[in-house]
Design an enzyme around this catalytic site. Structure first.
Site, PDB file in Angstrom:
ATOM      1  N   TYR A 439       0.770  -1.315  -0.118  1.00 33.97           N
ATOM      2  CA  TYR A 439       0.000   0.107   0.085  1.00 33.97           C
ATOM      3  C   TYR A 439       0.678   1.251   0.104  1.00 33.97           C
ATOM      4  CZ  TYR A 439      -4.627  -1.742   0.913  1.00 33.97           C
ATOM      5  OH  TYR A 439      -6.035  -2.457   1.023  1.00 33.97           O
ATOM      6  N   GLU A 440       0.238   2.222  -0.831  1.00 37.55           N
ATOM      7  CA  GLU A 440       0.787   3.522  -0.647  1.00 37.55           C
ATOM      8  C   GLU A 440       2.547   3.422  -0.911  1.00 37.55           C
ATOM      9  OE1 GLU A 440      -1.403   5.568  -0.795  1.00 37.55           O
ATOM     10  OE2 GLU A 440      -2.919   4.183  -0.084  1.00 37.55           O
ATOM     11  N   GLY A 441       2.785   2.919  -1.882  1.00 29.40           N
ATOM     12  CA  GLY A 441       4.238   2.669  -2.447  1.00 29.40           C
ATOM     13  C   GLY A 441       4.829   1.786  -1.597  1.00 29.40           C
ATOM     14  N   GLN A 446       9.408   3.563  -0.757  1.00 31.25           N
ATOM     15  CA  GLN A 446       9.439   4.607   0.149  1.00 31.25           C
ATOM     16  C   GLN A 446      11.132   4.656   0.643  1.00 31.25           C
ATOM     17  OE1 GLN A 446       6.883   5.791   1.867  1.00 31.25           O
ATOM     18  NE2 GLN A 446       5.549   4.691   0.533  1.00 31.25           N
TER      19      GLN A 446
END
Length: 597
Positions: A439-441, A446
């Site tokens: 999720y979200e990268g 990250q």
């Protein structure tokens, strides 16, 4: 499925004793966030999570969501549970009062979110995305858009989604094809397909507000030409009433490894009416409001997964009898000793405990920084909070989800063969946790954001505010003999963190791939050092409580867990440092046709 009990004692320790939330809230002007209010909200969150959504976690996993002719039905009990969630006022906690919110601090809601996610990860994703959607509209929408969307989103009767990914592009959003053509009335016709859209279609809310990135014809290629739009499932009248169905449909739902009770949808936009949020071609910067909030929430999922698995493993380890302790019989009235007496089981349980409790402190700290970005009056203090958040958010998102998944694996292992069986629920926790690392990268994304864009991109300047905080803590406690077991290694690892950064920067001047080769190891090293800082702080608070005369075993356990973390978990950072020092030459040596099998 293990019985879930909200960790209220530890949550209050983190909020009140470690992070001094009462003073923090008063300083920022959150006058309603009193200790009594905090206790009441956390207690009610515990009751709701334990009694309403935890019992439907296993059944939700087994039933999953059902798609038929564009309509998605959530599993038995989810619709009723969400209605109770809305009636309880939970979506309104942190929103501004002018939109119908309670105006309470973000950090309080963050701890509630962890409790909800630990009880039922699939359920928690629906309201979390709605918070992100409303935060984006509040930050970048016009007054008319806020009036149109915010009240119902805040109330929870409408929900929100994040629509980024398309079949041909994952993280590389510059490749998107969804287009937005201007209508005569100033709205836009949105056409394209988005995939992996959590909660894109469901039967929980009256309306769904999709936050969509798209390209206006004639805009620059790549990310410079991305714009942001709010696209409702049902069109909305000037007075805010729901009208006819918009040209948005759910083409299918994904069949996934985990979080079966959360609908992950393929969404088709066929000239759907959308409203431009912010300025044309500045959509990605607006979208970061949503993404940064989502990354902190996903970090919280890592903590929640670790805690839920730890609770299940601990209860089983106390009850399961197998073999005798090597140091002598511990259960003379039984045929064998409980497995909690065995060192390897202790290793797994304490790893879970150190991840869950350390992660809770880490996320609690970050959530108070978010409070400061919202309400701090002094620009210089607000700027420091923003700098620390920028540095630490990718670490928290990636590191805590990696360790959260590890903790669920330990949970399965503690159960042995039973952990692999569905009826015990431990394998579900592991399956549900796996998505948080994507999720979200992903972890790799990250890590690149942390090392390339933030640390090296600022020539290390972004590290200084947090590094100074750590150095100050170490200096203040350097003469405390009881703290030396934590302060001495803390200082060394913090100093090595700086040297590693310089080492990578020097190598990158000769070979650009050194950044990518080192990035994940760098992020993991950073995570272990950051978590050590919070464990050292928790040890200090606990030592002070004991010195003041308390005989509460809670504080003794904190100190012992801190020592376990420093002895058995923190040294993992050295392995990551060794990988960084070895460089990326061997990693990049293969030609593509040399990946043989």
């Amino acid at each position: 499925m293990p019985e879930y009990n909200a960790p209220l004692r530890d949550t209050k320790f983190v909020m009140q004793e470690l992070l001094n939330c009462n003073e923090h809230y008063q300083h920022l002007g959150y006058q309603d966030a009193t200790p009594d209010m905090l206790d009441a909200i956390l207690s009610e969150a515990a009751k709701f999570s334990e009694n309403v959504i935890a019992p439907i976690n296993a059944t939700g996993d087994k039933e999953g969501c059902r798609w038929e002719n564009g309509t998605v039905t959530t599993p038995t009990g989810f619709k009723e549970a969400y209605q109770q969630y809305v009636e309880g006022g939970w979506p309104t906690l942190t929103h501004r009062t002018e939109f119908g919110g309670q105006g309470l601090p973000y950090s309080l809601n963050s701890h509630v979110t962890e409790i909800v996610a630990a009880a039922n990860n699939s359920f928690s994703i629906y309201p979390v995305l709605s918070h992100g959607a409303s935060a984006t509209i509040e930050a970048h929408g016009t007054q008319e858009q806020q009036a149109m969307f915010m009240p119902k989103l805040v109330e929870g009767t409408w929900t929100g989604t994040m629509c980024l990914t398309e079949p041909q592009c994952g993280t590389d959003l510059g490749l998107l094809r969804t287009k937005a053509e201007l209508n005569e009335d100033g709205t836009y016709a949105i056409t394209g397909t988005k995939i992996f859209i959590s909660g894109g279609e469901q039967d929980l809310s009256e309306n769904i507000i999709h936050i969509v990135i798209a390209r206006i014809p004639g805009s620059p290629e790549g990310t410079r030409g991305i714009s942001l739009f709010a696209v409702p499932k049902f069109n909305i009248s000037a007075s805010g009433d729901i009208e006819e169905k918009n040209s948005v449909s759910c083409g299918s739902i994904e069949h996934k490894m985990g979080i079966h009770a959360n609908a992950t949808c393929v969404m088709n936009f066929d000239g759907a009416k959308g409203y431009l949020i912010g300025t044309a071609n500045k959509g990605l910067s607006c979208m970061f409001t949503f993404m940064n909030a989502a990354r902190l929430n996903v970090a919280n999922e890592g903590v929640a997964s670790a805690d839920a698995s730890f609770q299940g493993a601990l209860a089983y380890a106390k009850d399961r009898l197998q073999m005798r302790s090597l140091s002598g019989v511990k259960n003379p009235n039984g045929p064998a000793d409980a497995i909690i007496v065995h060192p390897d089981v202790r290793r797994m349980l304490l790893t879970q405990k150190s991840i869950a409790e350390g992660g809770r402190a880490f996320v609690g700290y970050l959530s108070q920084l978010v409070d400061s970005t919202h309400a701090e009056k002094k620009p210089e203090i607000k700027a420091i909070a923003e700098s620390k958040l920028s540095l630490l958010t990718p670490i928290a998102k990636a590191f805590l989800t990696e360790l959260g998944f590890e903790a669920t694996s330990h949970g399965v292992q503690v159960f042995g063969g039973h952990g692999f069986i569905q009826e015990w629920g431990m394998e579900q926790l592991m399956r549900d946790a796996r998505i948080s690392m994507l999720y979200e990268g992903t972890t790799g994304i990250q890590a690149l954001d942390l090392l390339a864009r933030k640390v090296l991109g600022t020539k290390g300047e972004i590290m200084k505010p947090f590094a100074n905080e750590v150095a100050e803590f170490c200096q203040q406690n350097s003469t405390n003999s009881e703290m030396l077991a934590f302060i001495t290694p803390m200082m060394k690892y913090a100093d090595d963190w700086k040297k590693l950064t310089e080492n990578i920067g020097n190598k990158a001047n000769e070979r650009a791939d050194e950044i990518g080769a080192a990035s994940v190891d760098y992020l993991m090293y950073s995570g272990y050092v950051v978590l050590a800082y919070f464990w050292a702080k928790m040890a200090k608070v606990s030592l002070e409580k004991i010195a003041a005369g308390t005989d509460d075993k809670f504080y003794q356990a904190k100190i012992k867990t801190a020592k376990f973390y420093f002895d058995r978990i923190l040294p993992r950072a050295n392995g990551h440092a060794d990988c960084i020092h070895s460089g990326g030459i061997s990693m990049m040596a293969h030609d593509e046709d040399e990946f043989l099998f």
